[in-house]
Design a protein around this motif. Structure first.
Motif, mmCIF file in Angstrom:
data_model
loop_
_atom_site.group_PDB
_atom_site.id
_atom_site.type_symbol
_atom_site.label_atom_id
_atom_site.label_comp_id
_atom_site.label_asym_id
_atom_site.label_seq_id
_atom_site.Cartn_x
_atom_site.Cartn_y
_atom_site.Cartn_z
ATOM 1 N N HIS A 2 0.823 -1.210 0.000
ATOM 2 C CA HIS A 2 0.000 0.000 0.000
ATOM 3 C C HIS A 2 0.853 1.254 0.000
ATOM 4 O O HIS A 2 0.547 2.247 -0.691
ATOM 5 N N ASP A 3 1.952 1.249 0.746
ATOM 6 C CA ASP A 3 2.826 2.418 0.791
ATOM 7 C C ASP A 3 3.420 2.703 -0.581
ATOM 8 O O ASP A 3 3.494 3.869 -1.010
ATOM 9 N N ALA A 4 3.855 1.669 -1.280
ATOM 10 C CA ALA A 4 4.408 1.852 -2.625
ATOM 11 C C ALA A 4 3.343 2.379 -3.579
ATOM 12 O O ALA A 4 3.617 3.246 -4.423
ATOM 13 N N LEU A 5 2.121 1.886 -3.433
ATOM 14 C CA LEU A 5 1.037 2.344 -4.298
ATOM 15 C C LEU A 5 0.774 3.828 -4.080
ATOM 16 O O LEU A 5 0.651 4.595 -5.049
ATOM 17 N N LEU A 6 0.694 4.272 -2.823
ATOM 18 C CA LEU A 6 0.450 5.682 -2.543
ATOM 19 C C LEU A 6 1.599 6.557 -3.019
ATOM 20 O O LEU A 6 1.402 7.722 -3.371
ATOM 21 N N ALA A 7 2.820 5.982 -3.040
ATOM 22 C CA ALA A 7 3.988 6.729 -3.489
ATOM 23 C C ALA A 7 4.087 6.789 -5.007
ATOM 24 O O ALA A 7 4.994 7.436 -5.546
ATOM 25 N N GLY A 8 3.176 6.126 -5.714
ATOM 26 C CA GLY A 8 3.194 6.161 -7.170
ATOM 27 C C GLY A 8 3.975 5.059 -7.832
ATOM 28 O O GLY A 8 4.123 5.053 -9.057
ATOM 29 N N ASP A 9 4.459 4.093 -7.051
ATOM 30 C CA ASP A 9 5.224 2.980 -7.615
ATOM 31 C C ASP A 9 4.314 1.751 -7.705
ATOM 32 O O ASP A 9 4.409 0.819 -6.899
ATOM 33 N N SER A 10 3.425 1.767 -8.686
ATOM 34 C CA SER A 10 2.447 0.695 -8.788
ATOM 35 C C SER A 10 3.077 -0.642 -9.159
ATOM 36 O O SER A 10 2.571 -1.703 -8.772
ATOM 37 N N GLU A 11 4.175 -0.620 -9.888
ATOM 38 C CA GLU A 11 4.828 -1.876 -10.263
ATOM 39 C C GLU A 11 5.379 -2.584 -9.029
ATOM 40 O O GLU A 11 5.228 -3.800 -8.871
ATOM 41 N N ARG A 12 6.014 -1.816 -8.143
ATOM 42 C CA ARG A 12 6.512 -2.419 -6.909
ATOM 43 C C ARG A 12 5.348 -2.850 -6.019
ATOM 44 O O ARG A 12 5.426 -3.867 -5.324
ATOM 45 N N ALA A 13 4.244 -2.086 -6.074
ATOM 46 C CA ALA A 13 3.097 -2.404 -5.230
ATOM 47 C C ALA A 13 2.528 -3.780 -5.540
ATOM 48 O O ALA A 13 2.046 -4.474 -4.643
ATOM 49 N N VAL A 14 2.582 -4.207 -6.796
ATOM 50 C CA VAL A 14 1.949 -5.478 -7.191
ATOM 51 C C VAL A 14 2.966 -6.589 -7.428
ATOM 52 O O VAL A 14 2.620 -7.642 -7.955
ATOM 53 N N ALA A 15 4.195 -6.375 -6.999
ATOM 54 C CA ALA A 15 5.255 -7.342 -7.296
ATOM 55 C C ALA A 15 4.959 -8.733 -6.743
ATOM 56 O O ALA A 15 5.435 -9.739 -7.290
ATOM 57 N N ARG A 16 4.188 -8.828 -5.681
ATOM 58 C CA ARG A 16 3.874 -10.127 -5.077
ATOM 59 C C ARG A 16 2.559 -10.732 -5.592
ATOM 60 O O ARG A 16 2.143 -11.792 -5.111
ATOM 61 N N VAL A 17 1.914 -10.070 -6.543
ATOM 62 C CA VAL A 17 0.675 -10.607 -7.101
ATOM 63 C C VAL A 17 1.026 -11.602 -8.210
ATOM 64 O O VAL A 17 1.725 -11.242 -9.159
ATOM 65 N N PRO A 18 0.567 -12.839 -8.126
ATOM 66 C CA PRO A 18 0.895 -13.826 -9.168
ATOM 67 C C PRO A 18 0.375 -13.384 -10.530
ATOM 68 O O PRO A 18 -0.718 -12.820 -10.644
ATOM 69 N N THR A 19 1.152 -13.650 -11.566
ATOM 70 C CA THR A 19 0.720 -13.281 -12.909
ATOM 71 C C THR A 19 -0.477 -14.105 -13.358
ATOM 72 O O THR A 19 -1.160 -13.756 -14.307
ATOM 73 N N SER A 20 -0.742 -15.195 -12.660
ATOM 74 C CA SER A 20 -1.868 -16.060 -13.017
ATOM 75 C C SER A 20 -3.140 -15.717 -12.251
ATOM 76 O O SER A 20 -4.108 -16.472 -12.280
ATOM 77 N N ALA A 21 -3.157 -14.567 -11.583
ATOM 78 C CA ALA A 21 -4.266 -14.256 -10.671
ATOM 79 C C ALA A 21 -5.598 -14.061 -11.403
ATOM 80 O O ALA A 21 -6.654 -14.326 -10.841
ATOM 81 N N GLY A 22 -5.580 -13.583 -12.641
ATOM 82 C CA GLY A 22 -6.834 -13.361 -13.368
ATOM 83 C C GLY A 22 -7.640 -12.225 -12.757
ATOM 84 O O GLY A 22 -7.104 -11.174 -12.418
ATOM 85 N N GLY A 23 -8.949 -12.431 -12.607
ATOM 86 C CA GLY A 23 -9.795 -11.412 -12.007
ATOM 87 C C GLY A 23 -9.583 -11.340 -10.510
ATOM 88 O O GLY A 23 -9.624 -12.359 -9.821
ATOM 89 N N VAL A 24 -9.333 -10.128 -9.987
ATOM 90 C CA VAL A 24 -9.048 -9.958 -8.562
ATOM 91 C C VAL A 24 -9.893 -8.824 -8.000
ATOM 92 O O VAL A 24 -10.384 -7.975 -8.739
ATOM 93 N N ARG A 25 -10.048 -8.857 -6.690
ATOM 94 C CA ARG A 25 -10.654 -7.737 -5.982
ATOM 95 C C ARG A 25 -9.647 -7.209 -4.969
ATOM 96 O O ARG A 25 -8.900 -7.969 -4.367
#
Length: 305
Positions: A44-67
């Motif tokens: 969340h801190d990375a997302l608020l700082a504008g670094d969205s790529e770092r914010a989602v680094a732990r999200v699996p590429t196979s996640a598909g639709g997410v909430r």
């Protein structure tokens, strides 16, 4: 043979340990896993700082639709989150346009205008205090009397007299003082601008919370809880005749996961105090988190981006 989880929900990571769920949402995440859903973590801190790529680094590429389910995110950052996830082959089930519409007062106000206190707003940047003339012109759009000040998302009701309640809109000194203090205290976290809302007096039904938070999925009320600030978890039953106009407004808003905070006005009318996106609406501490997580596990896409 592997099975695909029923849904993937993105929770905020613990700021002190990026491999764990933020403690505030840990019980929810455990309940989700029990229900067969997958949990991925967002910084969340990375997302608020504008670094969205770092914010989602732990999200699996196979996640598909997410909430998403976590702390509030400014609408512009939420759109960046959506973009970063798409580049990883994932997709938010609540699109950026739907999120903004439910999250910010100018997005939902017209749809709920007959059900909620009269409101006017003025776009301002964080730290920008409108002068007296602009505030007087803004206040002229409301009925005479008292009002409260907030931004597009939040008030400072815990500093009621200092930065929230304006006893009389006709008093320019008090109007400017309260709005100025609100802007100062919100500081960099001010969202969108200054909102003035006509003051309405509410009562708590005997033994119940003053505000009932209704959780809506796809236009249907699925869960009734006390507002998270309430000292008691019990909620009054809202008569069907009072809930039906709210249902109609929620459907007209056309957002897949919405909360409405309802309160009983002193004249006996149930009023919508606030509307929010369900992904970032807090849950009362005494509510079983499994009741909420059941609303997160179906995988219907948002019809509008």
């Amino acid at each position: 043979m592997t099975t695909t989880p029923a849904a993937t929900v993105l929770y905020c990571a613990d700021p002190l340990n990026g491999r764990r769920t933020d403690p505030h949402f840990a019980a929810e995440a455990r309940a989700l896993r029990t229900q067969g859903a997958a949990v991925a973590l967002v910084d969340h801190d990375a997302l608020l700082a504008g670094d969205s790529e770092r914010a989602v680094a732990r999200v699996p590429t196979s996640a598909g639709g997410v909430r998403y389910r976590g702390w509030m995110v400014p609408a512009a950052r939420y759109a960046e989150l959506d973009g970063a996830l798409r580049r990883r082959g994932a997709e938010l089930r609540v699109g950026p346009e739907s999120y903004r519409r439910a999250h910010e007062l100018p997005g939902w106000y017209e749809t709920f205008a007959a059900l909620t206190p009269a409101s006017v707003w003025l776009p301002v940047a964080p730290g920008e205090i409108p002068d007296g003339k602009r505030l007087a012109a803004l206040a002229a759009g409301l009925p005479p009397g008292a009002a409260v000040v907030k931004d597009y998302v939040k008030s400072r009701k815990h500093e009621w007299h200092e930065a929230c309640h304006i006893p009389d809109l006709a008093d320019p000194v008090a109007l400017h003082r309260v709005v100025s203090r609100f802007v100062e205290l919100q500081d960099e976290f001010l969202v969108g601008g200054v909102v003035l809302r006509a003051f309405e007096s509410f009562v708590a039904p005997e033994g119940s919370a003053t505000e009932v938070r209704v959780w809506w999925r796809d236009g249907e009320p699925r869960l009734f809880t006390a507002h998270p600030d309430s000292p008691v978890p019990e909620v009054a039953e809202i008569p069907a005749r009072d809930l039906e106009p709210v249902r109609a407004a929620v459907r007209a808003l056309d957002c897949p996961f919405v909360t409405t905070d309802l309160a009983l006005r002193t004249d006996g009318a149930w009023r919508v105090v606030e509307v929010g996106d369900g992904q970032v609406s807090d849950l009362h501490r005494e509510v079983d988190p499994a009741l909420l997580t059941a609303l997160l596990t179906d995988d219907q896409p948002d019809s509008g981006r």
